[in-house]
Design an enzyme around this catalytic site. Structure first.
Site, PDB file in Angstrom:
ATOM      1  N   ARG A 191       0.810  -1.218   0.000  1.00 34.87           N
ATOM      2  CA  ARG A 191       0.000   0.000   0.000  1.00 34.87           C
ATOM      3  C   ARG A 191       0.847   1.273   0.000  1.00 34.87           C
ATOM      4  O   ARG A 191       0.523   2.250  -0.666  1.00 34.87           O
ATOM      5  CB  ARG A 191      -0.885  -0.014   1.255  1.00 34.87           C
ATOM      6  CG  ARG A 191      -1.929   1.065   1.318  1.00 34.87           C
ATOM      7  CD  ARG A 191      -2.588   1.042   2.698  1.00 34.87           C
ATOM      8  NE  ARG A 191      -3.053  -0.258   3.099  1.00 34.87           N
ATOM      9  CZ  ARG A 191      -4.276  -0.731   2.874  1.00 34.87           C
ATOM     10  NH1 ARG A 191      -5.158   0.022   2.259  1.00 34.87           N
ATOM     11  NH2 ARG A 191      -4.623  -1.945   3.270  1.00 34.87           N
ATOM     12  N   CYS A 201     -26.636  -3.704  -7.775  1.00 38.68           N
ATOM     13  CA  CYS A 201     -27.856  -3.965  -7.002  1.00 38.68           C
ATOM     14  C   CYS A 201     -27.534  -4.455  -5.597  1.00 38.68           C
ATOM     15  O   CYS A 201     -27.808  -5.617  -5.250  1.00 38.68           O
ATOM     16  CB  CYS A 201     -28.699  -4.992  -7.735  1.00 38.68           C
ATOM     17  SG  CYS A 201     -29.093  -4.447  -9.380  1.00 38.68           S
TER      18      CYS A 201
HETATM   19  C1  LIG Z   1       2.559 -11.407   3.586  1.00 34.38           C
HETATM   20  C2  LIG Z   1       2.216 -10.021   3.197  1.00 34.38           C
HETATM   21  N1  LIG Z   1       3.225  -9.161   2.933  1.00 34.38           N
HETATM   22  C3  LIG Z   1       2.988  -7.882   2.560  1.00 34.38           C
HETATM   23  C4  LIG Z   1       1.704  -7.409   2.448  1.00 34.38           C
HETATM   24  C5  LIG Z   1       1.506  -5.984   2.028  1.00 34.38           C
HETATM   25  O1  LIG Z   1       0.835  -5.251   2.970  1.00 34.38           O
HETATM   26  P1  LIG Z   1       0.671  -3.679   2.779  1.00 34.38           P
HETATM   27  O2  LIG Z   1       0.065  -3.459   1.449  1.00 34.38           O
HETATM   28  O3  LIG Z   1      -0.221  -3.299   3.885  1.00 34.38           O
HETATM   29  O4  LIG Z   1       2.033  -3.084   2.889  1.00 34.38           O
HETATM   30  C6  LIG Z   1       0.620  -8.253   2.720  1.00 34.38           C
HETATM   31  C7  LIG Z   1      -0.758  -7.750   2.636  1.00 34.38           C
HETATM   32  O5  LIG Z   1      -1.567  -7.897   3.490  1.00 34.38           O
HETATM   33  C8  LIG Z   1       0.885  -9.602   3.097  1.00 34.38           C
HETATM   34  O6  LIG Z   1      -0.101 -10.460   3.336  1.00 34.38           O
END
Ligand SMILES: Cc1ncc(COP(=O)(O)O)c(C=O)c1O
Length: 412
Positions: A277, A342
């Protein structure tokens, strides 16, 4: 306001980099995802700079946004990758991703996925259960291949994030119970093909307060000591992803404090980080056109052409996304911004104070770059949206809008 260097108003028009978004909406249609290439690069550099002193292997979490053009861009910047499925591995094969910079996470890898990973000889397979470990031991022996692995532990730390994206507490399905260390070791001792080189955790997503990462890191260090006393040589610590971004007016996470702490406590271990993210979240908008402005029992609804099938986060997590007009307007209304699907759960915003928008106007759902398009579906037989990558004043279609033919492909 979710405005950034990449998305800003100029003379009342919302721009992505140097292009007015309304022009892109006219040209490519709506709903449509628009990404800023330079925002992706900036976020990657910000992250890398914050952790520079520990020289980590940064493995971008492909699940956050897996568009090939974005993966290619990050690969060219030197990023490694974290995958959770064979499909994500296939994407990395397509862009020529270096297997020695790929980690494979996931709580339920199939035999076929484990075989594909073994064949590619990845940097690390992150194992999450005793049965997965047993399966992998059998497969590696049967195929007579050597594989480096890491154990994802469940550090039993709580985080203040949405319950659906918290993953590091004892009641969650993720990671291995820290009380199973002896069993893990017992299994590993039987295998001459698997080589335990790492220990790790991933405690959740959209975490804004870094303290739980620090707590988990110290717990992990304690466990490393346990493994080492028993003769294992741990080379790397995988701290997962999870760093959050502000969607509303939240304070940004203190990356420097996190990085400083890791630097102070890591010892000689190589650090692996899996941000998703943080790299792509604020780099895109979802463009929509207002189909109707409906007033029912004095309540206003802006019914737009994008929907929960395009961006699921509000429906799934009640996630907040800022909504901005592509053209600044006078006046105001309080309205729900909803899609045509919907379901009453099909919404982008509830009771939001917005400028006085009318039928035919465009609006942008901000911060839609992570867990946006990747979670899109064809629900209500809606073709998935186009994706556009903007570099300065140049837009490039990086995924074409689906057609009706795409909708029925493979059906009899
Ligand atoms: C094992 C693992 N690594 C990394 C991430 C990336 O997380 P984020 O996008 O919150 O940095 C995730 C996402 O949940 C994950 O499951």
């Amino acid at each position: 306001m979710a405005l950034t260097q990449a998305f800003s108003y100029r003379n009342g028009q919302l721009f992505c980099e140097d292009i007015p978004l309304a022009g892109l909406a006219d040209q490519f249609g709506t709903p449509c995802y628009v990404y800023s290439k330079n925002a992706i690069l900036r976020n990657f550099h910000t992250f890398r700079t914050a952790f520079e002193a520990v020289d980590p292997l940064i493995c971008y979490a492909v699940k956050a946004n897996s568009n090939l053009s974005i993966l290619r861009l990050l690969k060219e910047e030197g990023s490694g990758f974290d995958v959770v499925s064979a499909g994500e591995l296939y994407r990395l094969k397509k862009i020529g991703g270096d297997p020695k910079r790929i980690v494979f996470s996931g709580v339920g890898k199939t035999v076929e996925e484990l075989e594909m990973a073994l064949q590619m000889s990845l940097f690390s397979l992150n194992v999450e259960s005793l049965e997965e470990l047993e399966t992998l031991i059998d497969l590696a022996e049967h195929k007579d291949v050597r594989q480096d692995i890491s154990i994802r532990l469940n550090p039993d730390v709580d985080t203040t994030t949405h319950p659906y994206v918290a993953t590091g507490f004892r009641r969650h399905k993720f990671g291995l119970d820290v009380n199973h260390v002896e069993k893990i070791i017992g299994l590993l001792r039987q295998s001459s093909h698997l080589h335990l080189v790492g220990l790790g955790f991933h405690i959740g997503s959209q975490i804004l307060n870094v303290q739980p990462f620090l707590d988990a890191f110290l717990k992990l260090k304690g466990l490393v000591a346990e493994f080492e006393t028993l003769g294992f040589v741990i080379e790397h610590l995988d701290l997962g992803g999870g760093i959050g971004i502000p969607y509303q007016d939240e304070t940004e996470p203190d990356l420097n404090r996190y990085a400083e702490f890791v630097k102070e406590h890591r010892g000689e271990y190589r650090i692996v980080l899996e941000p998703g993210r943080f790299i792509t979240g604020n780099t895109a908008v979802l463009l929509n056109k207002i189909l109707y402005h409906k007033v029912n029992y004095e309540k206003h609804f802006l019914i737009v052409d994008g929907a929960m099938n395009d961006l699921l986060r509000p429906s799934l997590y009640q996630a907040y996304h800022e909504v901005l007009p592509l053209e600044q307007k006078e006046g105001s209304i309080r309205a729900d911004v909803v899609g045509p699907v919907c379901e009453t759960g099909d919404f982008f915003a509830h009771d939001r104070l917005l400028p006085l928008l009318k039928q035919g106007d465009y609006l942008a759902i901000m911060n839609a770059g992570a867990y946006g398009f990747v979670a899109a579906s064809n629900y209500n037989s809606r073709p998935r949206a186009a994706e556009i990558l903007v570099d300065g004043d140049r837009p490039q279609v990086v995924r074409t809008r689906e057609t009706f033919q795409d909708l029925i492909r493979g059906e009899q």
